[in-house]
Each structure stands twice: as structure tokens, then as C-alpha cells.
Design a protein around this motif. Structure first.
Motif, PDB file in Angstrom:
ATOM      1  N   TYR A  43      41.881 -66.083 -26.416  1.00  0.00           N
ATOM      2  CA  TYR A  43      42.094 -64.940 -27.442  1.00  0.00           C
ATOM      3  C   TYR A  43      41.051 -64.616 -28.301  1.00  0.00           C
ATOM      4  CZ  TYR A  43      47.073 -65.825 -25.897  1.00  0.00           C
ATOM      5  OH  TYR A  43      48.140 -66.026 -24.987  1.00  0.00           O
ATOM      6  N   TYR A  44      41.056 -63.343 -28.265  1.00  0.00           N
ATOM      7  CA  TYR A  44      39.604 -62.709 -28.860  1.00  0.00           C
ATOM      8  C   TYR A  44      40.121 -61.654 -29.989  1.00  0.00           C
ATOM      9  CZ  TYR A  44      36.614 -64.254 -24.878  1.00  0.00           C
ATOM     10  OH  TYR A  44      36.183 -64.842 -24.049  1.00  0.00           O
ATOM     11  N   CYS A  45      39.605 -61.984 -31.056  1.00  0.00           N
ATOM     12  CA  CYS A  45      39.659 -60.934 -32.170  1.00  0.00           C
ATOM     13  C   CYS A  45      38.594 -59.781 -32.055  1.00  0.00           C
ATOM     14  CB  CYS A  45      39.943 -61.401 -33.528  1.00  0.00           C
ATOM     15  SG  CYS A  45      38.351 -62.229 -34.063  1.00  0.00           S
ATOM     16  N   MET A  46      38.735 -58.554 -32.496  1.00  0.00           N
ATOM     17  CA  MET A  46      37.820 -57.567 -32.483  1.00  0.00           C
ATOM     18  C   MET A  46      38.014 -56.664 -33.826  1.00  0.00           C
ATOM     19  SD  MET A  46      36.880 -54.642 -29.850  1.00  0.00           S
ATOM     20  CE  MET A  46      37.919 -53.337 -30.909  1.00  0.00           C
ATOM     21  N   GLN A  47      36.793 -56.407 -34.258  1.00  0.00           N
ATOM     22  CA  GLN A  47      36.982 -55.376 -35.481  1.00  0.00           C
ATOM     23  C   GLN A  47      36.409 -54.079 -35.246  1.00  0.00           C
ATOM     24  OE1 GLN A  47      34.604 -53.560 -37.192  1.00  0.00           O
ATOM     25  NE2 GLN A  47      32.734 -54.454 -36.089  1.00  0.00           N
ATOM     26  N   SER A  48      37.346 -53.408 -35.395  1.00  0.00           N
ATOM     27  CA  SER A  48      37.381 -51.781 -35.112  1.00  0.00           C
ATOM     28  C   SER A  48      37.193 -50.950 -36.513  1.00  0.00           C
ATOM     29  CB  SER A  48      38.594 -51.164 -34.224  1.00  0.00           C
ATOM     30  OG  SER A  48      39.742 -51.630 -34.921  1.00  0.00           O
ATOM     31  N   ASN A  49      36.429 -51.580 -37.604  1.00  0.00           N
ATOM     32  CA  ASN A  49      36.134 -50.740 -38.760  1.00  0.00           C
ATOM     33  C   ASN A  49      35.048 -50.116 -38.660  1.00  0.00           C
ATOM     34  OD1 ASN A  49      36.995 -50.646 -41.541  1.00  0.00           O
ATOM     35  ND2 ASN A  49      35.093 -51.371 -41.820  1.00  0.00           N
ATOM     36  N   SER A  50      33.919 -50.610 -37.935  1.00  0.00           N
ATOM     37  CA  SER A  50      32.732 -49.851 -37.924  1.00  0.00           C
ATOM     38  C   SER A  50      31.975 -50.142 -36.454  1.00  0.00           C
ATOM     39  CB  SER A  50      31.927 -50.301 -39.026  1.00  0.00           C
ATOM     40  OG  SER A  50      31.705 -51.738 -39.075  1.00  0.00           O
ATOM     41  N   TYR A  51      30.958 -49.351 -36.280  1.00  0.00           N
ATOM     42  CA  TYR A  51      30.109 -49.613 -35.153  1.00  0.00           C
ATOM     43  C   TYR A  51      28.879 -50.486 -35.548  1.00  0.00           C
ATOM     44  CZ  TYR A  51      32.902 -46.669 -32.095  1.00  0.00           C
ATOM     45  OH  TYR A  51      33.871 -45.993 -31.255  1.00  0.00           O
ATOM     46  N   PRO A  52      28.246 -51.586 -34.548  1.00  0.00           N
ATOM     47  CA  PRO A  52      28.919 -51.733 -33.416  1.00  0.00           C
ATOM     48  C   PRO A  52      30.131 -52.726 -33.746  1.00  0.00           C
ATOM     49  CG  PRO A  52      27.226 -53.232 -34.205  1.00  0.00           C
ATOM     50  CD  PRO A  52      27.152 -52.421 -34.872  1.00  0.00           C
ATOM     51  N   ARG A  53      31.218 -52.177 -32.699  1.00  0.00           N
ATOM     52  CA  ARG A  53      32.129 -53.023 -32.576  1.00  0.00           C
ATOM     53  C   ARG A  53      31.950 -54.620 -32.170  1.00  0.00           C
ATOM     54  NH1 ARG A  53      34.354 -49.100 -34.474  1.00  0.00           N
ATOM     55  NH2 ARG A  53      36.117 -47.963 -33.493  1.00  0.00           N
ATOM     56  N   THR A  54      32.444 -55.605 -32.774  1.00  0.00           N
ATOM     57  CA  THR A  54      32.191 -56.824 -32.461  1.00  0.00           C
ATOM     58  C   THR A  54      33.391 -57.728 -32.312  1.00  0.00           C
ATOM     59  OG1 THR A  54      31.993 -57.053 -35.032  1.00  0.00           O
ATOM     60  CG2 THR A  54      29.963 -57.080 -33.777  1.00  0.00           C
ATOM     61  N   PHE A  55      33.387 -58.747 -31.441  1.00  0.00           N
ATOM     62  CA  PHE A  55      34.506 -59.585 -31.102  1.00  0.00           C
ATOM     63  C   PHE A  55      34.119 -60.919 -31.645  1.00  0.00           C
ATOM     64  CE2 PHE A  55      36.507 -57.236 -27.823  1.00  0.00           C
ATOM     65  CZ  PHE A  55      35.294 -56.344 -27.344  1.00  0.00           C
ATOM     66  N   GLY A  56      35.120 -61.812 -32.047  1.00  0.00           N
ATOM     67  CA  GLY A  56      35.015 -63.044 -32.263  1.00  0.00           C
ATOM     68  C   GLY A  56      34.712 -63.764 -30.829  1.00  0.00           C
ATOM     69  N   GLY A  57      34.315 -65.264 -31.155  1.00  0.00           N
ATOM     70  CA  GLY A  57      33.985 -65.940 -30.157  1.00  0.00           C
ATOM     71  C   GLY A  57      35.069 -66.384 -29.163  1.00  0.00           C
ATOM     72  N   GLY A  58      36.316 -66.226 -29.620  1.00  0.00           N
ATOM     73  CA  GLY A  58      37.404 -66.663 -28.612  1.00  0.00           C
ATOM     74  C   GLY A  58      38.033 -67.950 -28.956  1.00  0.00           C
ATOM     75  N   THR A  59      39.372 -68.000 -28.947  1.00  0.00           N
ATOM     76  CA  THR A  59      40.093 -69.538 -28.761  1.00  0.00           C
ATOM     77  C   THR A  59      40.856 -69.635 -27.670  1.00  0.00           C
ATOM     78  OG1 THR A  59      40.534 -69.267 -31.343  1.00  0.00           O
ATOM     79  CG2 THR A  59      41.999 -70.408 -30.111  1.00  0.00           C
ATOM     80  N   LYS A  60      40.604 -70.605 -26.968  1.00  0.00           N
ATOM     81  CA  LYS A  60      40.981 -71.046 -25.644  1.00  0.00           C
ATOM     82  C   LYS A  60      42.346 -71.876 -25.920  1.00  0.00           C
ATOM     83  CE  LYS A  60      39.743 -72.753 -21.153  1.00  0.00           C
ATOM     84  NZ  LYS A  60      38.530 -73.364 -20.209  1.00  0.00           N
ATOM     85  N   LEU A  61      43.369 -71.479 -25.273  1.00  0.00           N
ATOM     86  CA  LEU A  61      44.560 -72.529 -25.251  1.00  0.00           C
ATOM     87  C   LEU A  61      44.730 -73.298 -24.013  1.00  0.00           C
ATOM     88  CD1 LEU A  61      47.146 -70.030 -26.843  1.00  0.00           C
ATOM     89  CD2 LEU A  61      45.799 -71.367 -28.017  1.00  0.00           C
ATOM     90  N   GLU A  62      44.813 -74.527 -24.039  1.00  0.00           N
ATOM     91  CA  GLU A  62      44.922 -75.428 -22.997  1.00  0.00           C
ATOM     92  C   GLU A  62      46.020 -76.026 -23.294  1.00  0.00           C
ATOM     93  OE1 GLU A  62      40.436 -76.400 -21.871  1.00  0.00           O
ATOM     94  OE2 GLU A  62      41.111 -77.105 -23.878  1.00  0.00           O
ATOM     95  N   LEU A  63      46.612 -76.658 -22.150  1.00  0.00           N
ATOM     96  CA  LEU A  63      47.790 -77.551 -22.166  1.00  0.00           C
ATOM     97  C   LEU A  63      47.569 -78.824 -22.293  1.00  0.00           C
ATOM     98  CD1 LEU A  63      49.740 -76.591 -19.002  1.00  0.00           C
ATOM     99  CD2 LEU A  63      50.781 -76.391 -21.465  1.00  0.00           C
ATOM    100  N   LYS A  64      48.431 -79.657 -23.166  1.00  0.00           N
ATOM    101  CA  LYS A  64      48.221 -81.109 -23.898  1.00  0.00           C
ATOM    102  C   LYS A  64      48.422 -81.987 -22.737  1.00  0.00           C
ATOM    103  CE  LYS A  64      49.494 -81.505 -27.785  1.00  0.00           C
ATOM    104  NZ  LYS A  64      50.036 -81.442 -29.280  1.00  0.00           N
TER     105      LYS A  64
END
Lengths: 107, 122
Positions: free
Chosen positions: A86-107
Motif C-alpha cells: 500500500y502506497y500513499c501519495m501526496q497530490s498537494n503539489s508537484y512533483p507528486r511524491t509517493f511513500g515507500g510503501g507498506t507491505k502486508l504479509e501473512l503471519k
């Protein structure tokens, strides 16, 4: 550029869990944050826009909240099909930037 | 139904120019409030926004690529294009195009292509 910092980078979860992840912006982005889901081998898919608005067809177990610099994404009842990054991204200004991601894995 | 599909050379050599095409259907780049973006993702890594072009021909570029990018469109043929000059191995990635549409005054990247794999290698 606005830096988006996601935490945690990965989570080990079980089906049925409530999952919460965070995204922190390096400066105020208002409510201008979107959340994407990317399953292995697939392109990203928009889930939440403008911090808390669920996109068309997205199940209501996915919710987003926050404003300013701190944002939260929650899956209320984790399903096996929700395993993804799952990634977040800010669309407030350019350049658009994404977070590094959160990976969900099964326990 | 909105679809986007990226195409490119697959493999190219360092210093060459990468040319990518995004062919789409289900919307028009001449419609007010519509834009197309390019985003890339190196294998196993995160997402990087590269450029956006909108219906009125406004353009935005990621300054980190230091003037190597050119985005353009062919409205009649429902295509958008991205050129990256002087590629090197760091440009190896999957390249996605995505539609942006105005949703009640907020622009959302709501449809993505499947991605085109690009490898830069000598």
C-alpha cells in the motif's frame, strides 16, 4: 519536494485482523493524500482519494483519515485478497511524491 | 470502460533515448479535467512520478530528472508519449501511464495501464 514517510514498512497479519498503517508528510499537504494498493505483478489501484474518500467500487473495509502532515489507512477486517503493498501519495503539489510503501504479509 | 496500455522498446543501451507510448480508450485527452501521467517503478522498489500532460496542453515534470523528460500527446489517436534522453541503468524500471480526472475539483489518478518493462543495458 515533499517527502512521504510510511510506517511500518511491513506487517505480518492474519485474516480478520484490523490493519492500520501511517503516512507522514514532510510539510502540510492539507487533505491531498491518496492511497493505492499494488498486488504482486499488478499495477497500482486507487483506493482512497483526498485522505478519506473511498473510490468507486472500493469495499467499505478500507478507510482513510488525516490532514495536514499525518494520515492513516485502515483495513477493518483483513481479507486474503488484501495482501499487497500500500502506497500513499501526496497530490498537494508537484512533483507528486509517493511513500515507500507498506507491505502486508501473512503471519 | 477505461483502458491504458504502455509500449516501449523493451531494451535499450546507455545514452540512448527512451520513447514510450501510452495508448488509451474510454476517455479523451481533449476533455476538460483529463490528464495523463507517467510513473515508473524499478524492480522491487517504490513508485516515482515522472510527468503529467493535461487536456489544455499544460505539462509538469519531475525536476529530479533534470530536463531529460519530454511529454506530449496525440489527441486524435488517443495517445500520450514520454521521451527520456541519455538513459542509463538507473532508468531500468516498469513504466506506467495513468489517467487523471477531475473528481469534484480534485484530480485523481484513477486508472493505470499494465506497465511496460524497460531495461537499459550495454
Amino acid at each position: 519536494d515533499i517527502v512521504m514517510t510510511q510506517s511500518p514498512t511491513s506487517m505480518s497479519i492474519s485474516v480478520g485482523d484490523r490493519v492500520t498503517m501511517n503516512c507522514k508528510a514532510s510539510q502540510n499537504v492539507g487533505s491531498n493524500v491518496d492511497w493505492y494498493q499494488q498486488k504482486t505483478g499488478q499495477s497500482p489501484k486507487l483506493l482512497i482519494y483526498k485522505a478519506s474518500n473511498r473510490y468507486t467500487g472500493v469495499p467499505d473495509r478500507f478507510t482513510g483519515s488525516g490532514s495536514g502532515t499525518d494520515f492513516t489507512f485502515t483495513i477493518s477486517n483483513m481479507q486474503a485478497e488484501d495482501l499487497a503493498v500500500y502506497y500513499c501519495m501526496q497530490s498537494n503539489s508537484y512533483p507528486r511524491t509517493f511513500g515507500g510503501g507498506t507491505k502486508l504479509e501473512l503471519k | 470502460q477505461v483502458t491504458l496500455k504502455e509500449s516501449g522498446p523493451g531494451i535499450l543501451q546507455p545514452s540512448q533515448t527512451l520513447s514510450l507510448t501510452c495508448s488509451f480508450s474510454g476517455f479523451s485527452l481533449s476533455t476538460s479535467g483529463i490528464c495523463v501521467s507517467w510513473i515508473r517503478q524499478p524492480s522491487g522498489k517504490g513508485l516515482e512520478w515522472l510527468a503529467t500532460i493535461c487536456w489544455e496542453d499544460s505539462k509538469g515534470y519531475n525536476p529530479s530528472l533534470k530536463n531529460r523528460l519530454t511529454i506530449s500527446k496525440d489527441t486524435s489517436n488517443n495517445q500520450a508519449f514520454l521521451k527520456i534522453t541519455s538513459v542509463d541503468t538507473a532508468d531500468t524500471a516498469i513504466y506506467y501511464c495513468a489517467r487523471i480526472q477531475d473528481t469534484s475539483g480534485y484530480y485523481v489518478m484513477d486508472a493505470w495501464g499494465q506497465g511496460a518493462s524497460v531495461t537499459v543495458s550495454s
